[in-house]
Design a protein around this motif. Structure first.
Motif, short mmCIF file in Angstrom:
data_model
loop_
_atom_site.label_atom_id
_atom_site.label_comp_id
_atom_site.label_asym_id
_atom_site.label_seq_id
_atom_site.Cartn_x
_atom_site.Cartn_y
_atom_site.Cartn_z
N ALA A 195 0.57 -11.18 -2.38
CA ALA A 195 0.58 -9.72 -2.26
C ALA A 195 -0.78 -9.14 -2.64
O ALA A 195 -0.87 -8.09 -3.28
CB ALA A 195 1.68 -9.12 -3.14
N GLY A 196 -1.85 -9.83 -2.22
CA GLY A 196 -3.19 -9.29 -2.35
C GLY A 196 -3.53 -8.48 -1.12
O GLY A 196 -2.65 -8.05 -0.37
N MET A 197 -4.80 -8.29 -0.86
CA MET A 197 -5.23 -7.49 0.28
C MET A 197 -4.72 -8.05 1.60
O MET A 197 -4.13 -7.33 2.42
CB MET A 197 -6.76 -7.40 0.31
CG MET A 197 -7.37 -6.57 -0.81
SD MET A 197 -7.00 -4.82 -0.61
CE MET A 197 -8.12 -4.12 -1.82
N ALA A 198 -4.92 -9.34 1.83
CA ALA A 198 -4.51 -9.95 3.10
C ALA A 198 -3.00 -9.96 3.25
O ALA A 198 -2.46 -9.62 4.31
CB ALA A 198 -5.07 -11.36 3.21
N GLY A 199 -2.30 -10.36 2.19
CA GLY A 199 -0.84 -10.43 2.25
C GLY A 199 -0.20 -9.07 2.47
O GLY A 199 0.72 -8.93 3.28
N ASN A 200 -0.69 -8.07 1.76
CA ASN A 200 -0.13 -6.73 1.93
C ASN A 200 -0.42 -6.18 3.32
O ASN A 200 0.42 -5.52 3.93
CB ASN A 200 -0.70 -5.78 0.87
CG ASN A 200 -0.02 -5.95 -0.47
OD1 ASN A 200 1.12 -6.38 -0.55
ND2 ASN A 200 -0.72 -5.62 -1.55
N ALA A 201 -1.62 -6.44 3.84
CA ALA A 201 -1.96 -5.96 5.18
C ALA A 201 -1.07 -6.60 6.23
O ALA A 201 -0.59 -5.93 7.15
CB ALA A 201 -3.42 -6.25 5.48
N ALA A 202 -0.82 -7.91 6.10
CA ALA A 202 0.03 -8.61 7.06
C ALA A 202 1.47 -8.12 6.97
O ALA A 202 2.11 -7.83 8.00
CB ALA A 202 -0.04 -10.12 6.80
N ALA A 203 2.01 -8.04 5.76
CA ALA A 203 3.39 -7.62 5.58
C ALA A 203 3.59 -6.18 6.06
O ALA A 203 4.59 -5.87 6.74
CB ALA A 203 3.79 -7.75 4.11
N TYR A 204 2.66 -5.30 5.73
CA TYR A 204 2.76 -3.90 6.13
C TYR A 204 2.71 -3.77 7.66
O TYR A 204 3.51 -3.04 8.25
CB TYR A 204 1.62 -3.11 5.50
CG TYR A 204 1.61 -1.64 5.85
CD1 TYR A 204 2.45 -0.74 5.21
CD2 TYR A 204 0.75 -1.14 6.83
CE1 TYR A 204 2.45 0.60 5.53
CE2 TYR A 204 0.72 0.21 7.15
CZ TYR A 204 1.58 1.08 6.50
OH TYR A 204 1.57 2.41 6.83
N THR A 205 1.78 -4.48 8.28
CA THR A 205 1.62 -4.40 9.74
C THR A 205 2.89 -4.85 10.45
O THR A 205 3.37 -4.18 11.39
CB THR A 205 0.44 -5.27 10.19
OG1 THR A 205 -0.76 -4.78 9.57
CG2 THR A 205 0.28 -5.24 11.70
N MET A 206 3.46 -5.97 10.02
CA MET A 206 4.66 -6.48 10.69
C MET A 206 5.88 -5.61 10.43
O MET A 206 6.69 -5.36 11.33
CB MET A 206 4.92 -7.92 10.25
CG MET A 206 3.89 -8.90 10.77
SD MET A 206 4.26 -10.64 10.38
CE MET A 206 3.98 -10.64 8.59
N ALA A 207 6.02 -5.13 9.19
CA ALA A 207 7.16 -4.27 8.87
C ALA A 207 7.10 -2.97 9.67
O ALA A 207 8.13 -2.48 10.15
CB ALA A 207 7.19 -3.98 7.38
#
Length: 434
Positions: free
Chosen positions: A12-24
């Motif tokens: 849940a760092g920058m990359a993880g949050n960006a990926a999760a947010y984009t897909m959700a």
């Protein structure tokens, strides 16, 4: 957990949050796993945030994001034991309505970002460690096993955003563990001071901020840099060097930091401050040549775990955000098309990343990290000392003819390293920078 997800994001760092947010946001059923108590709980990093990449994800982020100061000045210092020779750029244009760069405190920003991930519809599980990737009989990744009771959880694709030293991908044989010469260890402290004191010492007003990046004898001949970031009521100060250099030298990271803090150019900036936080952080430094395979059957890797860090321009968070967003978009596009997340299909993510500024910038400077890492004594010890001596001779007025002072400087160059070698290093840097 018996429910199957479209995607699992590990980290849940920058990359993880960006990926999760984009897909959700695209309507996918997303599970995000974070081993900390909350997103950012294990990250006390004070950092620089590049606004353009955040705006692509959350255009209105400035309304409620925990931003510290917008940056109006950048300082570069080449340091000797008693001096620094600097290049400063201060620009009132950076006092724009929508500033380009900010200082942030990652623990606060990551937590804020995680709330947006939840609001977008993703399931975020904290205090949950992903132990290993699950594979089917054909070797395709189909989920992860966590440290929770009955902790196997399944998904069509897994996004590895676990950081530079994440073990999930290496345990599964998807990528090699990063080499010591491709990773830096940075140590950092947070020094708290009254807001008005920070603004007076750095010539600031309001929410203006300054960043100082320093290289030279402070790293004791090792490949490394020091840094100072101004926050609202604190100063982030730290230094980092290659892990391989720490391994073969007798200096501990905290020793370098203590020496950096005591330097006559630095000590007045933090005088009287209260230290409340100390932390270490691994940073990928290998550049383009260290980037691993980015996608396979049922998985992709992004951010620091993919060695996506532009060490030349000191950019990391924007590359992490961009790679996470592109990974999420590629997965969502395949889902919309009804295509399986195979290695061949997930090459869509790799293609988009290659065509973006991320890989173009890393490729442009692909030779520079190796050059600096293999000539550390010259670039981080000898040349900074020569620059300091040359500047001292230039500005000192003591009755000595200038031609004599210039001769002393020239002799110093010859004594430290042949002129041919110096010219050769300059040519190499110019070629690597072209």
């Amino acid at each position: 957990m018996t429910e199957k997800f479209d995607a699992i994001v590990v980290g849940a760092g920058m990359a993880g949050n960006a990926a999760a947010y984009t897909m959700a946001k695209r309507g996918l059923k997303v599970l995000q796993l974070e081993r900390g108590e909350y997103a950012g709980s294990k990250n006390v990093q004070g950092a620089i945030l590049y606004a353009a990449q955040v705006e692509k994800l959350i255009p209105e982020f400035r309304e409620d994001a925990p931003l510290e100061r917008h940056l109006i000045e950048q300082r570069f210092w080449m340091m000797s034991e008693t001096s620094h020779t600097g290049l400063h750029h201060r620009n009132d244009e950076f006092n724009e309505e929508r500033p380009n760069r900010y200082t942030i405190i990652r623990s606060q920003f990551d937590r804020w970002f995680s709330r947006h991930v939840r609001d977008a519809g993703a399931v975020v599980l904290t205090e949950t460690t992903a132990l290993e990737l699950l594979k089917d009989a054909k070797g395709k990744v189909v989920g992860v096993r966590t440290d929770r009771r009955d902790g196997e959880v399944f998904a069509d694709v897994v996004v590895l955003a676990e950081g530079v030293n994440g073990l999930l991908g290496t345990r599964a044989g998807l990528r090699e563990r990063p080499k010591r010469e491709n990773v830096a260890l940075a140590v950092k402290e947070m020094h708290f001071l009254p807001r008005e004191t920070i603004e007076a010492r750095f010539n600031l007003k309001g929410d203006e901020g300054v960043v100082i990046e320093a290289a030279g004898t402070i790293s004791k001949g090792m490949a490394g840099m020091g840094f100072i970031y101004t926050n609202r009521e604190s100063i982030s100060i730290g230094i980092g060097c290659l892990v391989s250099d720490f391994a073969k030298n007798n200096y501990a990271p905290y020793e370098l930091l203590e020496n950096f803090k005591k330097h006559p150019s630095v000590a007045p900036l933090i005088e009287g401050s209260e230290v409340k936080e100390y932390a270490g952080h691994l940073i990928p430094e290998g550049g383009y040549r260290a980037v691993p395979e980015l996608a396979g059957d049922g998985w992709v890797v992004c951010g620091d775990a993919a060695q996506l860090n532009n060490a030349v321009h000191r950019e990391g968070s924007n590359l992490a955000l961009a790679s996470g967003q592109m990974a999420g978009e590629a997965i969502a596009d395949l889902k919309q098309q009804g295509a399986e997340p195979t290695k061949r299909n997930l090459a869509l993510y790799r293609t988009r990343l290659t065509e973006s500024f991320v890989m173009k910038d890393l490729k442009k400077y692909k030779d520079l990290p190796g050059l600096l890492h293999h000539n550390t004594q010259n670039f981080f010890l000898t040349y900074p000392q020569l620059v300091a001596k040359a500047m001292e001779n230039f500005v000192r007025v003591d009755g000595t003819p200038k031609i004599e002072a210039e001769k002393r400087t020239f002799k110093s160059v010859l004594a430290a390293r042949s002129l041919t070698g110096l010219v050769g290093d300059v040519v190499k840097i110019a070629r690597a920078w072209r």
